[in-house]
Enzyme design. Structure first.
Site, PDB file in Angstrom:
ATOM      1  N   ASP A   1      -5.524   7.869   8.884  1.00 39.80           N
ATOM      2  CA  ASP A   1      -5.513   7.474  10.349  1.00 39.80           C
ATOM      3  C   ASP A   1      -5.675   8.569  11.193  1.00 39.80           C
ATOM      4  O   ASP A   1      -4.846   9.538  11.305  1.00 39.80           O
ATOM      5  CB  ASP A   1      -4.628   6.314  10.712  1.00 39.80           C
ATOM      6  CG  ASP A   1      -4.590   5.202   9.704  1.00 39.80           C
ATOM      7  OD1 ASP A   1      -6.005   4.545   9.585  1.00 39.80           O
ATOM      8  OD2 ASP A   1      -3.700   4.293   9.593  1.00 39.80           O
TER       9      ASP A   1
ATOM     10  N   MET B   1       6.734   7.645  17.269  1.00 40.44           N
ATOM     11  CA  MET B   1       6.179   8.580  16.204  1.00 40.44           C
ATOM     12  C   MET B   1       4.712   9.140  16.597  1.00 40.44           C
ATOM     13  O   MET B   1       4.552  10.446  16.309  1.00 40.44           O
ATOM     14  CB  MET B   1       6.235   7.963  14.757  1.00 40.44           C
ATOM     15  CG  MET B   1       7.603   7.653  14.178  1.00 40.44           C
ATOM     16  SD  MET B   1       7.460   7.178  12.638  1.00 40.44           S
ATOM     17  CE  MET B   1       9.300   6.830  12.292  1.00 40.44           C
TER      18      MET B   1
ATOM     19  N   LYS C   1       1.010  -1.150  -0.024  1.00 37.25           N
ATOM     20  CA  LYS C   1      -0.102  -0.056  -0.089  1.00 37.25           C
ATOM     21  C   LYS C   1       0.896   1.165  -0.091  1.00 37.25           C
ATOM     22  O   LYS C   1       0.694   2.247  -0.659  1.00 37.25           O
ATOM     23  CB  LYS C   1      -0.979  -0.224   1.337  1.00 37.25           C
ATOM     24  CG  LYS C   1      -1.462   1.156   1.689  1.00 37.25           C
ATOM     25  CD  LYS C   1      -2.387   1.182   2.687  1.00 37.25           C
ATOM     26  CE  LYS C   1      -3.103   2.633   3.179  1.00 37.25           C
ATOM     27  NZ  LYS C   1      -2.215   3.573   3.720  1.00 37.25           N
ATOM     28  N   ASN C   2       1.769   1.302   0.979  1.00 32.67           N
ATOM     29  CA  ASN C   2       2.659   2.641   1.095  1.00 32.67           C
ATOM     30  C   ASN C   2       3.475   2.739  -0.245  1.00 32.67           C
ATOM     31  O   ASN C   2       3.804   3.964  -0.524  1.00 32.67           O
ATOM     32  CB  ASN C   2       3.148   2.561   2.299  1.00 32.67           C
ATOM     33  CG  ASN C   2       2.760   2.682   3.560  1.00 32.67           C
ATOM     34  OD1 ASN C   2       1.345   2.974   3.578  1.00 32.67           O
ATOM     35  ND2 ASN C   2       3.197   2.130   4.771  1.00 32.67           N
TER      36      ASN C   2
ATOM     37  N   ASP D   1       4.502   0.804  11.712  1.00 32.53           N
ATOM     38  CA  ASP D   1       3.052   0.148  11.391  1.00 32.53           C
ATOM     39  C   ASP D   1       2.838  -1.239  11.974  1.00 32.53           C
ATOM     40  O   ASP D   1       2.036  -1.717  11.693  1.00 32.53           O
ATOM     41  CB  ASP D   1       2.909   0.171   9.769  1.00 32.53           C
ATOM     42  CG  ASP D   1       2.634   1.553   9.019  1.00 32.53           C
ATOM     43  OD1 ASP D   1       2.285   2.424  10.035  1.00 32.53           O
ATOM     44  OD2 ASP D   1       2.828   1.830   7.827  1.00 32.53           O
TER      45      ASP D   1
ATOM     46  N   ARG E   1      -5.006  10.515   3.127  1.00 34.08           N
ATOM     47  CA  ARG E   1      -3.555  11.292   3.479  1.00 34.08           C
ATOM     48  C   ARG E   1      -2.604  10.952   2.317  1.00 34.08           C
ATOM     49  O   ARG E   1      -1.855  11.863   1.949  1.00 34.08           O
ATOM     50  CB  ARG E   1      -3.170  10.430   4.466  1.00 34.08           C
ATOM     51  CG  ARG E   1      -1.870  10.874   4.919  1.00 34.08           C
ATOM     52  CD  ARG E   1      -1.450  11.111   6.382  1.00 34.08           C
ATOM     53  NE  ARG E   1      -0.299  11.767   6.581  1.00 34.08           N
ATOM     54  CZ  ARG E   1      -0.141  13.048   6.749  1.00 34.08           C
ATOM     55  NH1 ARG E   1      -0.968  13.842   7.060  1.00 34.08           N
ATOM     56  NH2 ARG E   1       1.058  13.376   6.928  1.00 34.08           N
TER      57      ARG E   1
END
Length: 436
Positions: free
Chosen positions: A121, A343, A22-23, A321, A97
């Site tokens: 998110d 983070m 996905k990223n 993640d 995002r």
């Protein structure tokens, strides 16, 4: 809203193939805006966030053709830049995002880029300063409409290369700056750049299109600007977050699972981090084999005997993640683990749902939690819960699959944002999960 009903406590068995990352896909899809020529992309995951971005590109005028499962052709030869100033774009761009990464390519090629405050998110503050400071360094003028939360950058005379030191190694920030710099005049150096495999993939794709990027894989990137970019064909890596999720699932449910085609060389310290939790996993070619942990798994302490701490860090450190996955897996380990999420200050707040299921977790502050493992002597109990974000959602799903009884997970659209047909794929290896 959809729900999952899960009958837990059932060992699973079989093979599962991870989806495309996905990223990486979010970055790669935005890069098609840099050229008027055709770009072919393979292994695109069929998930909500990616499909939203593909729709956004189509509304911008990109010609899109699906050529097979996960394969698309994109051609941005007639981009409608005026769409950026419409109310429809403000609503559409604000729901995702990843939409922030259209700004760099549009700024580089058309001299302007706009974006509403992006969604995603709700895991704490997610600043955009790195992106826009990078564009300003390249010569763009920045403006922000506080009433509409609308960002804009403009460079009608084009961008100019610059030396910059990023204030944080932001993956999306680095990607955005690199995509802007490839068409800037002169040389750009980006120090403290993110160097995740997905960012490396973006740089390799851009070089294939005619860009001149060196230092790929390091935190110092050098970009020699070029006049234009051409088309290319690119394949997206398997999703390392999904791979980590399946490792955790296998351990928690005492299942024998083989994860196929994982691209081992791009997993970094992920396998060894799970090994620190006592999980056995074997490399078989490019697959990961996890045997059934019928006797559980024991946490390894530090060399001096102190409690194991697992913390997130920029690559090649452990990805944030996967901390939610590690946390839920630790609830049934033999031993204690300190989870340190550096983070995002809201990402650990889902632990109250695990505590309701019987997990022993002490939330020290918004960033740290101590997990005291049950060693399977006390099984988690089924409950009804809601998924607050993608990664917490999959963690709760793993907990439900290991729990005694029938659990209900609400707000599963959050899980669908990041995991492709997850209920079908889990049923294929023996899970009792129903979408309703």
């Amino acid at each position: 809203m959809g729900i999952f009903k899960i009958e837990g406590g059932i060992p699973l068995k079989g093979e599962i193939t991870p989806q495309g990352a996905k990223n990486e896909a979010l970055q790669i899809l935005c890069a098609v805006l840099l050229t008027p020529e055709k770009v072919i992309i393979n292994n695109i995951p069929d998930i909500i966030d990616i499909n939203k971005l593909i729709t956004l590109l189509g509304n911008l005028g990109v010609k899109i053709q699906k050529t097979g499962s996960g394969s698309y052709t994109f051609q941005a030869d007639e981009v409608n830049i005026q769409y950026l100033e419409t109310e429809a774009f403000k609503k559409e761009g604000g729901s995702l995002r990843g939409s922030i990464m259209i700004v760099g390519p549009l700024l580089a090629r058309f001299g302007k880029g706009y974006i509403p405050k992006p969604g995603g998110d709700k895991i704490g503050r997610r600043r955009l300063d790195t992106h826009f400071e990078g564009f300003i360094n390249l010569g763009a003028k920045f403006r922000y409409n506080r009433e509409d939360h609308f960002y804009g950058v403009e460079a009608p005379k084009g961008l100019k290369g610059a030396d910059m030191l990023l204030d944080e190694a932001s993956v999306t920030g680095t990607a955005n700056i690199v995509m802007a710099a490839v068409l800037a005049k002169g040389k750009t150096t980006v120090y403290n750049a993110a160097c995740e495999p997905y960012l490396q993939q973006l740089c390799k794709m851009l070089n294939c299109m005619g860009a001149k990027i060196t230092g790929v894989g390091s935190n110092l990137l050098t970009i020699e600007g070029v006049e234009s970019l051409g088309g290319c064909e690119h394949r997206i890596l398997p999703d390392m977050i999904e791979i980590g999720s399946w490792i955790g699932l296998a351990a928690m449910t005492k299942s024998e699972i083989t994860i196929k085609d994982v691209s081992w060389d791009n997993l970094g310290i992920i396998p060894n981090t799970f090994r620190k939790l006592g999980i056995t996993l074997e490399r078989r070619g490019d697959d990961i084999y996890i045997p059934a942990h019928v006797d559980g798994y024991e946490v390894k302490t530090d060399i001096d005997g102190s409690i194991l701490t697992i913390a997130d860090a920029p690559w090649p450190g452990f990805t944030p993640d996967l901390l939610s996955i590690v946390l839920v897996v630790a609830t049934q380990a033999r031993g204690d683990v300190l989870i340190h999420q550096k983070m995002f200050e809201s990402r650990l707040f889902f632990v109250d749902k695990l505590i309701d299921m019987g997990a022993k977790i002490m939330l020290c502050d918004p960033h740290r939690a101590v997990v005291m493992g049950h060693d399977f002597k006390s099984q988690l109990k089924a409950t009804t819960m809601s998924s607050p974000d993608i990664r917490a959602g999959i963690s709760l799903l793993i907990a439900a699959l290991s729990a005694k009884g029938t659990s209900t997970i609400q707000n599963i659209e959050q899980i669908d944002r990041g995991y492709e047909r997850i209920d079908e794929r889990l049923r294929a290896i023996g899970a009792n999960i129903i979408r309703a």
